[in-house]
Design a protein around this motif. Structure first.
Motif, PDB file in Angstrom:
ATOM      1  N   SER A 123     -24.642  67.469 -31.051  1.00 54.08           N
ATOM      2  CA  SER A 123     -26.094  67.576 -31.001  1.00 54.08           C
ATOM      3  C   SER A 123     -26.684  66.299 -31.580  1.00 54.08           C
ATOM      4  N   LEU A 124     -27.596  65.708 -30.847  1.00 53.58           N
ATOM      5  CA  LEU A 124     -28.202  64.442 -31.276  1.00 53.58           C
ATOM      6  C   LEU A 124     -29.713  64.496 -31.116  1.00 53.58           C
ATOM      7  N   ASP A 125     -30.410  63.832 -32.006  1.00 56.85           N
ATOM      8  CA  ASP A 125     -31.835  63.578 -31.830  1.00 56.85           C
ATOM      9  C   ASP A 125     -32.161  62.249 -32.497  1.00 56.85           C
ATOM     10  N   GLN A 126     -33.316  61.716 -32.205  1.00 55.39           N
ATOM     11  CA  GLN A 126     -33.658  60.377 -32.678  1.00 55.39           C
ATOM     12  C   GLN A 126     -33.694  60.268 -34.205  1.00 55.39           C
ATOM     13  N   PRO A 127     -34.331  61.208 -34.926  1.00 55.40           N
ATOM     14  CA  PRO A 127     -34.330  61.087 -36.389  1.00 55.40           C
ATOM     15  C   PRO A 127     -32.928  61.154 -36.988  1.00 55.40           C
ATOM     16  N   GLY A 128     -32.083  62.039 -36.440  1.00 52.21           N
ATOM     17  CA  GLY A 128     -30.724  62.157 -36.959  1.00 52.21           C
ATOM     18  C   GLY A 128     -29.919  60.884 -36.775  1.00 52.21           C
ATOM     19  N   VAL A 129     -30.054  60.283 -35.602  1.00 51.62           N
ATOM     20  CA  VAL A 129     -29.361  59.022 -35.335  1.00 51.62           C
ATOM     21  C   VAL A 129     -29.864  57.931 -36.269  1.00 51.62           C
ATOM     22  N   LEU A 130     -31.173  57.897 -36.507  1.00 46.08           N
ATOM     23  CA  LEU A 130     -31.759  56.892 -37.408  1.00 46.08           C
ATOM     24  C   LEU A 130     -31.203  57.040 -38.821  1.00 46.08           C
ATOM     25  N   TYR A 131     -31.128  58.273 -39.312  1.00 46.03           N
ATOM     26  CA  TYR A 131     -30.589  58.497 -40.656  1.00 46.03           C
ATOM     27  C   TYR A 131     -29.119  58.079 -40.731  1.00 46.03           C
ATOM     28  N   ALA A 132     -28.358  58.356 -39.682  1.00 45.69           N
ATOM     29  CA  ALA A 132     -26.947  57.963 -39.660  1.00 45.69           C
ATOM     30  C   ALA A 132     -26.802  56.450 -39.657  1.00 45.69           C
ATOM     31  N   LEU A 133     -27.655  55.762 -38.893  1.00 47.39           N
ATOM     32  CA  LEU A 133     -27.628  54.297 -38.870  1.00 47.39           C
ATOM     33  C   LEU A 133     -27.981  53.710 -40.238  1.00 47.39           C
ATOM     34  N   LEU A 134     -28.990  54.287 -40.875  1.00 46.59           N
ATOM     35  CA  LEU A 134     -29.370  53.809 -42.205  1.00 46.59           C
ATOM     36  C   LEU A 134     -28.260  54.063 -43.221  1.00 46.59           C
ATOM     37  N   SER A 135     -27.613  55.221 -43.114  1.00 46.44           N
ATOM     38  CA  SER A 135     -26.510  55.539 -44.018  1.00 46.44           C
ATOM     39  C   SER A 135     -25.361  54.555 -43.847  1.00 46.44           C
ATOM     40  N   GLY A 136     -25.034  54.227 -42.604  1.00 43.14           N
ATOM     41  CA  GLY A 136     -23.930  53.317 -42.352  1.00 43.14           C
ATOM     42  C   GLY A 136     -24.263  51.868 -42.659  1.00 43.14           C
ATOM     43  N   ALA A 137     -25.417  51.407 -42.162  1.00 39.77           N
ATOM     44  CA  ALA A 137     -25.758  49.990 -42.292  1.00 39.77           C
ATOM     45  C   ALA A 137     -26.224  49.625 -43.700  1.00 39.77           C
ATOM     46  N   LEU A 138     -27.162  50.397 -44.241  1.00 36.72           N
ATOM     47  CA  LEU A 138     -27.744  50.056 -45.536  1.00 36.72           C
ATOM     48  C   LEU A 138     -26.999  50.680 -46.707  1.00 36.72           C
ATOM     49  N   ALA A 139     -26.922  52.021 -46.727  1.00 35.38           N
ATOM     50  CA  ALA A 139     -26.326  52.699 -47.879  1.00 35.38           C
ATOM     51  C   ALA A 139     -24.834  52.420 -47.997  1.00 35.38           C
ATOM     52  N   SER A 140     -24.139  52.239 -46.864  1.00 32.23           N
ATOM     53  CA  SER A 140     -22.702  51.954 -46.915  1.00 32.23           C
ATOM     54  C   SER A 140     -22.436  50.452 -46.836  1.00 32.23           C
ATOM     55  N   GLY A 141     -22.758  49.837 -45.704  1.00 31.98           N
ATOM     56  CA  GLY A 141     -22.431  48.427 -45.497  1.00 31.98           C
ATOM     57  C   GLY A 141     -23.058  47.507 -46.522  1.00 31.98           C
ATOM     58  N   VAL A 142     -24.384  47.476 -46.582  1.00 33.13           N
ATOM     59  CA  VAL A 142     -25.078  46.614 -47.535  1.00 33.13           C
ATOM     60  C   VAL A 142     -24.802  47.066 -48.970  1.00 33.13           C
ATOM     61  N   GLY A 143     -24.720  48.385 -49.180  1.00 33.98           N
ATOM     62  CA  GLY A 143     -24.459  48.904 -50.518  1.00 33.98           C
ATOM     63  C   GLY A 143     -23.143  48.421 -51.084  1.00 33.98           C
ATOM     64  N   TYR A 144     -22.085  48.475 -50.280  1.00 32.46           N
ATOM     65  CA  TYR A 144     -20.786  47.991 -50.743  1.00 32.46           C
ATOM     66  C   TYR A 144     -20.817  46.487 -50.970  1.00 32.46           C
ATOM     67  N   GLY A 145     -21.522  45.768 -50.092  1.00 29.00           N
ATOM     68  CA  GLY A 145     -21.644  44.325 -50.275  1.00 29.00           C
ATOM     69  C   GLY A 145     -22.322  43.975 -51.588  1.00 29.00           C
TER      70      GLY A 145
END
Length: 286
Positions: free
Chosen positions: A201-223
């Motif tokens: 199941s997908l919707d635009q807000p859910g995808v946005l939150y997943a992208l933010l979690s991966g790119a910012l909270a995970s990727g940038v966060g670890y950096g």
């Protein structure tokens, strides 16, 4: 607290941003799985893909020839953490999930240290006992107890993250290694999505939150965290992570309207206080 007692604005800023990012993972995951239509497998896959791309870009933009590329076993541990993390947050509150995750990670790493020959002093054993009591209080049956299945998923996520962290010691440049592991975790995430394809199941807000979690909270966060680590003393680096469940709890109250219950407060104080006693009185292996 900081190496050479040199408390710099850069060290403080990097550390604060990294802790906010780590807490943000719990907030974003809970927000997505509570408020949107996205399913846990899709969230996991998108998060890992966004994290992999972000970390790859960070590595490409950095100068130097640092070593480290990750490996498949570490990637499997990383995927296991991310998948269990998402499955748990279908039912757990952000604060409870972060506390269970942190408790499981630290308990697993302390246990590994004991197996490897580390010896605990009286205050450290007291800390272990207090932390375990906190977990018991959190999981006791009652109106405020989290669902057992979801709690077990988060504990499994914590163990997987501990395994990932322990395997990463001395493996080369942390950012480069993490990027390699994120990329290697993508096939596992794709298989996970295929296995749960009927419930996708997908919707635009859910995808946005997943992208933010991966790119910012995970990727940038670890950096940010790996940039801060050279500026921190070991005890400071261990202790400052105690702030993550607290920041997550505050974020859950403000952003998700989650209640701050008495059992959660008691568990938070016990688990974080107990772990603090252990890490602040660290002894070298015998």
């Amino acid at each position: 607290m900081f190496k050479d007692n040199n408390v710099t604005l850069r060290a403080i800023t990097l550390t604060l941003l990294a802790m906010l990012a780590f807490a943000g993972n719990s907030i974003l995951c809970r927000l997505a799985l509570k408020e949107t239509e996205i399913d846990p497998a899709s969230f996991t896959g998108i998060r890992l893909a966004a994290g992999a791309l972000t970390l790859w870009l960070i590595v490409r933009l950095r100068s130097g020839s640092s070593s480290g590329a990750g490996n498949w076993w570490s990637a499997l541990a990383l995927f296991a953490y991310a998948a269990a993390f998402s499955l748990a947050y279908v039912q757990l509150s952000a604060a409870t999930g972060a506390l269970l995750l942190f408790g499981a990670v630290q308990t697993s790493m302390i246990g590994y240290g004991l197996v490897r020959g580390e010896r605990l002093g009286p205050l450290q054993w007291l800390g272990v006992a207090v932390a375990i009591i906190g977990l018991v209080v959190l999981l006791l049956p009652g109106l405020d107890a989290p669902p057992l299945g979801a709690a077990l998923w988060m504990l499994a996520a914590g163990v997987a993250w501990a395994v990932y962290s322990l395997r990463g010691r001395g493996a080369g440049d942390p950012t480069r290694v993490t990027a390699g592991n994120f990329i290697r975790a993508l096939p596992f995430a794709a298989l996970f999505c295929l296995l749960l394809w009927p419930s996708r199941s997908l919707d635009q807000p859910g995808v946005l939150y997943a992208l933010l979690s991966g790119a910012l909270a995970s990727g940038v966060g670890y950096g940010l965290w790996y940039a801060a680590l050279p500026l921190l003393a070991t005890s400071t680096a261990a202790t400052v992570q105690l702030s993550v469940p607290v920041i997550t709890a505050i974020g859950g109250i403000v952003l998700l309207n989650e209640a701050l219950t008495l059992p959660l407060l008691i568990a938070c104080a016990s688990i974080l206080g107990g772990i603090a006693l252990v890490v602040l009185n660290h002894r070298k292996p015998a």
